[in-house]
Design a protein around this motif. Structure first.
Motif, PDB file in Angstrom:
ATOM      1  N   TYR A  11      35.033  45.707  43.351  1.00  0.00           N
ATOM      2  CA  TYR A  11      35.741  45.033  44.443  1.00  0.00           C
ATOM      3  C   TYR A  11      36.068  46.052  45.528  1.00  0.00           C
ATOM      4  O   TYR A  11      35.951  47.260  45.333  1.00  0.00           O
ATOM      5  N   SER A  12      36.497  45.554  46.668  1.00  0.00           N
ATOM      6  CA  SER A  12      36.900  46.413  47.767  1.00  0.00           C
ATOM      7  C   SER A  12      38.424  46.427  47.849  1.00  0.00           C
ATOM      8  O   SER A  12      39.074  45.413  47.620  1.00  0.00           O
ATOM      9  N   HIS A  18      44.850  41.573  48.316  1.00  0.00           N
ATOM     10  CA  HIS A  18      43.562  41.399  47.643  1.00  0.00           C
ATOM     11  C   HIS A  18      43.529  42.215  46.348  1.00  0.00           C
ATOM     12  O   HIS A  18      43.058  41.727  45.317  1.00  0.00           O
ATOM     13  N   GLN A  19      44.037  43.432  46.379  1.00  0.00           N
ATOM     14  CA  GLN A  19      44.069  44.258  45.177  1.00  0.00           C
ATOM     15  C   GLN A  19      44.921  43.587  44.093  1.00  0.00           C
ATOM     16  O   GLN A  19      44.541  43.588  42.918  1.00  0.00           O
ATOM     17  N   VAL A  22      42.886  40.778  42.582  1.00  0.00           N
ATOM     18  CA  VAL A  22      41.878  41.302  41.659  1.00  0.00           C
ATOM     19  C   VAL A  22      42.530  41.714  40.336  1.00  0.00           C
ATOM     20  O   VAL A  22      42.002  41.420  39.254  1.00  0.00           O
ATOM     21  N   VAL A  68      33.673  41.066  43.136  1.00  0.00           N
ATOM     22  CA  VAL A  68      34.626  40.213  43.847  1.00  0.00           C
ATOM     23  C   VAL A  68      34.280  40.293  45.331  1.00  0.00           C
ATOM     24  O   VAL A  68      34.453  41.327  45.967  1.00  0.00           O
ATOM     25  N   ASP A  70      34.472  39.477  49.246  1.00  0.00           N
ATOM     26  CA  ASP A  70      35.265  39.090  50.405  1.00  0.00           C
ATOM     27  C   ASP A  70      34.594  39.719  51.625  1.00  0.00           C
ATOM     28  O   ASP A  70      33.550  40.372  51.506  1.00  0.00           O
ATOM     29  N   TYR A  73      34.178  43.534  51.305  1.00  0.00           N
ATOM     30  CA  TYR A  73      33.162  43.900  50.313  1.00  0.00           C
ATOM     31  C   TYR A  73      31.765  43.756  50.914  1.00  0.00           C
ATOM     32  O   TYR A  73      30.937  44.655  50.810  1.00  0.00           O
TER      33      TYR A  73
END
Length: 185
Positions: A11-12, A18-19, A22, A68, A70, A73
């Motif tokens: 993931y980014s 967002h983190q 995730v 993941v 987005d 990413y």
């Protein structure tokens, strides 16, 4: 002894929200018996980040890689920037070289204005699982678990035997197969 599948999440670090999303996903997967490897838990100070990423993608013990997806990413993957860019350089050839196509899946965490998920170029034609909408999250999370455990919702039924009448040498007329099926009912 239970054999829990091992999976890596790519993931980014797009935003702190967002983190957190995730990490919540990773936690939910662990709660469902999936042995998740993720940088936040498994990559420590002094570790070689590139070697870690390479091992996660190429290690035969890691049965599944969850990407993941987005906007960030997709941008980083296509631009080969940051950790995602490095992982893309490792993942892309693996995806195209693998005949079984069962190790990698994209998870849509964000949908664009056009109603489509952000996907890197190497993943544009591939099927993804949409976890971006809370209304469909639970059902699609189950789909993700089915993919990880190789337990599809719609398994292919076993192949039956050819019809017995195909072995007969009698004269065939167009309605014979219809008659044979009607008698079998």
């Amino acid at each position: 002894m239970q054999n829990n599948p091992k999976a890596f999440i790519s993931y980014s670090w797009s935003s702190s929200e967002h983190q957190e999303w995730v990490l919540k996903l990773a936690t939910e997967l662990r709660e469902n018996g999936v042995d998740i490897t993720i940088d936040k838990w498994d990559l420590r100070e002094g570790h070689d980040a590139i070697a870690f990423m390479e091992r996660m993608v190429t290690d035969p013990e890691i049965k599944k890689v969850i990407m993941v997806l987005d906007r960030t990413y997709a941008d980083k993957a296509d631009g080969r920037k940051g950790g995602v860019g490095t992982e893309t350089q490792i993942i892309s050839p693996e995806i195209y070289a693998r005949a079984d196509q069962d190790k990698f899946v994209g998870i849509a965490a964000e949908i664009g204005e056009d109603g489509k998920p952000f996907r890197p170029a190497f993943y544009k034609s591939r099927i993804y699982i949409d976890l971006s909408d809370p209304d469909i999250y639970a059902a699609n999370f189950d789909q993700l678990l089915r993919w990880i455990y190789d337990k599809p919702a719609f398994p292919k039924p076993p192949l039956g035997k050819p019809p017995e009448f195909l072995n007969e040498t009698a004269i065939q007329i167009p309605t014979r197969s219809h008659a044979n099926r009607a008698v079998a009912l």
